[in-house]
Write an enzyme that holds these catalytic residues in place. Structure first.
Site, mmCIF file in Angstrom:
data_model
loop_
_atom_site.group_PDB
_atom_site.id
_atom_site.type_symbol
_atom_site.label_atom_id
_atom_site.label_comp_id
_atom_site.label_asym_id
_atom_site.label_seq_id
_atom_site.Cartn_x
_atom_site.Cartn_y
_atom_site.Cartn_z
ATOM 1 C CD GLN A 21 -3.085 0.942 2.100
ATOM 2 O OE1 GLN A 21 -3.149 0.004 2.867
ATOM 3 N NE2 GLN A 21 -3.967 1.902 2.092
ATOM 4 C CG PHE A 22 1.295 3.720 -3.646
ATOM 5 C CD1 PHE A 22 1.193 5.093 -3.845
ATOM 6 C CD2 PHE A 22 0.361 2.890 -4.234
ATOM 7 C CE1 PHE A 22 0.170 5.616 -4.625
ATOM 8 C CE2 PHE A 22 -0.652 3.394 -5.012
ATOM 9 C CZ PHE A 22 -0.757 4.764 -5.204
ATOM 10 C CB THR A 23 -2.211 5.157 -0.299
ATOM 11 O OG1 THR A 23 -2.663 4.004 0.413
ATOM 12 C CG2 THR A 23 -2.566 5.036 -1.778
#
Length: 151
Positions: free
Chosen positions: A78-80
């Site tokens: 999850q790069f967010t």
């Protein structure tokens, strides 16, 4: 690396309507990789995740780890988690590692985790995923490898 851990009774990940990962009691981990992270961040993060005492004993105290309860693990990239919302109304993800390098570190993270935990499931890196969970507690903890004391 930044991780959001959720203690779960169960969790699953679907991609395109197909279940690609499913666990029973254990931890659902959303893992973000910072642009400056290296393989050196992996052992600390794995050790923290599997040994963090966030499962209750009969007395109600958090005194058991994922290893103690023989729990399962589901890890979702999850790069967010590195979204910067301090300016404007659209998050900036410039602190997240670029995709090619992040994929390598994520896969290494999974490989090293499977050396410690028998049942590790994942989502699909860079896919649009539907994540379902039954959060137990609820218990949610955030870890960041940059906050460790040995850096």
């Amino acid at each position: 690396m930044r991780a959001v851990l959720q203690r779960v009774k169960s969790a699953s990940v679907e991609v395109g309507g197909n279940v690609v990962g499913r666990i029973g009691p254990g931890l659902l981990v959303f893992l973000g990789i910072h642009r400056n992270d290296t393989a050196a961040d992996i052992p600390w993060m794995i050790d923290k995740i599997i040994n963090l005492r966030i499962f209750e004993k009969e007395d109600g105290k958090f005194d058991e780890s994922l290893l103690n309860i023989k729990g399962e693990l589901c890890i979702v990239s999850q790069f967010t988690l590195y979204g910067d919302c301090s300016k404007g109304r659209r998050p900036s993800f410039s602190e997240a590692m670029e995709v090619t390098r992040a994929r390598v570190l994520f896969e290494l993270f999974i490989e090293k985790t499977r050396e410690k935990i028998p049942h590790v499931e994942t989502g699909i890196f860079q896919a649009s995923m539907d994540v379902s969970l039954v959060n137990e507690g609820p218990v949610t903890v955030i870890l960041d490898s940059k906050m460790r004391h040995d850096c």
